[in-house]
Design an enzyme around this catalytic site. Sequence first.
Site, PDB file in Angstrom:
ATOM      1  N   ARG A   1      68.902  19.486  23.645  1.00 14.50           N
ATOM      2  CA  ARG A   1      69.906  20.385  24.221  1.00 14.50           C
ATOM      3  C   ARG A   1      71.024  20.673  23.225  1.00 14.50           C
ATOM      4  NH1 ARG A   1      68.366  17.660  29.307  1.00 14.50           N
ATOM      5  NH2 ARG A   1      69.734  15.885  28.893  1.00 14.50           N
TER       6      ARG A   1
ATOM      7  N   ALA B   1      58.278  31.125  36.663  1.00 16.96           N
ATOM      8  CA  ALA B   1      58.444  31.420  35.244  1.00 16.96           C
ATOM      9  C   ALA B   1      57.503  32.525  34.776  1.00 16.96           C
ATOM     10  CB  ALA B   1      58.219  30.145  34.427  1.00 16.96           C
TER      11      ALA B   1
ATOM     12  N   CYS C   1      55.933  17.564  28.338  1.00 12.83           N
ATOM     13  CA  CYS C   1      56.155  16.143  28.596  1.00 12.83           C
ATOM     14  C   CYS C   1      54.859  15.450  29.012  1.00 12.83           C
ATOM     15  CB  CYS C   1      57.221  15.953  29.673  1.00 12.83           C
ATOM     16  SG  CYS C   1      56.800  16.646  31.278  1.00 12.83           S
TER      17      CYS C   1
ATOM     18  N   ASP D   1      64.221  28.520  38.137  1.00  9.60           N
ATOM     19  CA  ASP D   1      63.402  27.387  38.570  1.00  9.60           C
ATOM     20  C   ASP D   1      62.741  27.744  39.892  1.00  9.60           C
ATOM     21  OD1 ASP D   1      63.498  24.192  37.534  1.00  9.60           O
ATOM     22  OD2 ASP D   1      62.637  24.544  39.522  1.00  9.60           O
TER      23      ASP D   1
ATOM     24  N   ASP E   1      60.489  24.599  29.391  1.00 11.30           N
ATOM     25  CA  ASP E   1      60.432  23.154  29.626  1.00 11.30           C
ATOM     26  C   ASP E   1      59.747  22.892  30.966  1.00 11.30           C
ATOM     27  OD1 ASP E   1      60.781  20.447  29.337  1.00 11.30           O
ATOM     28  OD2 ASP E   1      62.884  20.435  29.937  1.00 11.30           O
TER      29      ASP E   1
END
Length: 382
Positions: free
Chosen positions: A203, A268, A326, A241, A286
Amino acid sequence: MPTEVQLAVRVRGRHPWFYRKMVRKPARPLPAGEPVRVVDRDGAFVGVGFYNNRSELALRMLSRGEVDDADLYLRALLEAAIDLRESTLRLPDVTDAYRLVHAEGDGFPGLVLDRIGDALVAQVFSRCMHERMEPIGQALARRYPRARLLLTADRDAAAREGFVPPPPVRAQSTEVTEHGARFEVVPGHGHKTGFFADQRDNRQIVHRLAGGRAVLDLCCHAGGFAVHAARGGAKRVVAVDLDEAAVAMTRDNAARNRVRVDARHGDAFDVLRRAGTGEHDFIVLDPPKWIAGKSAIEAGLPRYLDLNRAAFAKLGSGGLLVTCSCSGALAPDRFEAMVRQAAAEAGRDARVLFRRGAGPDHPVALECPETSYLKVLVLQVR
């Protein structure tokens, strides 16, 4: 002295995991999660680990030396883990949201522990750590007497390991600070432990690069990237989101930091589909963990590919892309190959400015590469 368990293989390296087919069945039944002394096929001493016949991952190593008291040994590991964050890395100087224990990266098989403001949130992935949370919690209470101790568990892991996950923790928000930015989050709720401390340093990169740019932050969660982009001087920030609670949290966190962020509820893929080419010259991707394990790679990889291809297609020359995964099962080279393919299919050339991962409070055990899971590329379209 712990019970002895023999492996069915000769041990050459130091990887801490042994699957059921690699372990000989003990002469007598052992309680799941019990510490055992481990020898290999030839009788050579390997170390002390935790045995669980309920799990396919039957043996998780604790130490390569003798251990008489596992709880005392873990207490020493806990003090070392805290000292790394607070004395060596000096993280409290810049934030009160960081990882205190990163599983095997700190010698704790199947346990992560995050400090999130006034809360300490443990997430358990193994039976052996579940059995030892009481003495670990007592040690934490002595070290942090004012902290709320919250215990959570990965439910899929609980089913595999054979333990009953704890009840949901009470939703209670707290404020965390990070490099001068303030965020209200709910520890123990939502994704992971409630706040993505692993992206803290990334960030900061967005903060540095966002000046004068039109930023689109997709899968924004609490608005971490969006708020830092706005604080870094972005001319416009849109955060999106699919979770309406995350959108509300992002709005609140933008107001908390007195910056302007256009937080929107949406998908998205739909947002990228509708965006004009060059409308945003800085895009952050992300997404959540779309690949849960090796068996899910072939199903999950196309989603990453589609999202990255759409982002590349909307960026003009000089545009920046921060793209993340992730999913620990997705190897870094395969992640980068996917990004390369996405750029090619979008008809874009790009160059890598940064290859990043999680911060140093998520140390990677050299003998256990699985402790490295976060992959981040910062690219510029040419």
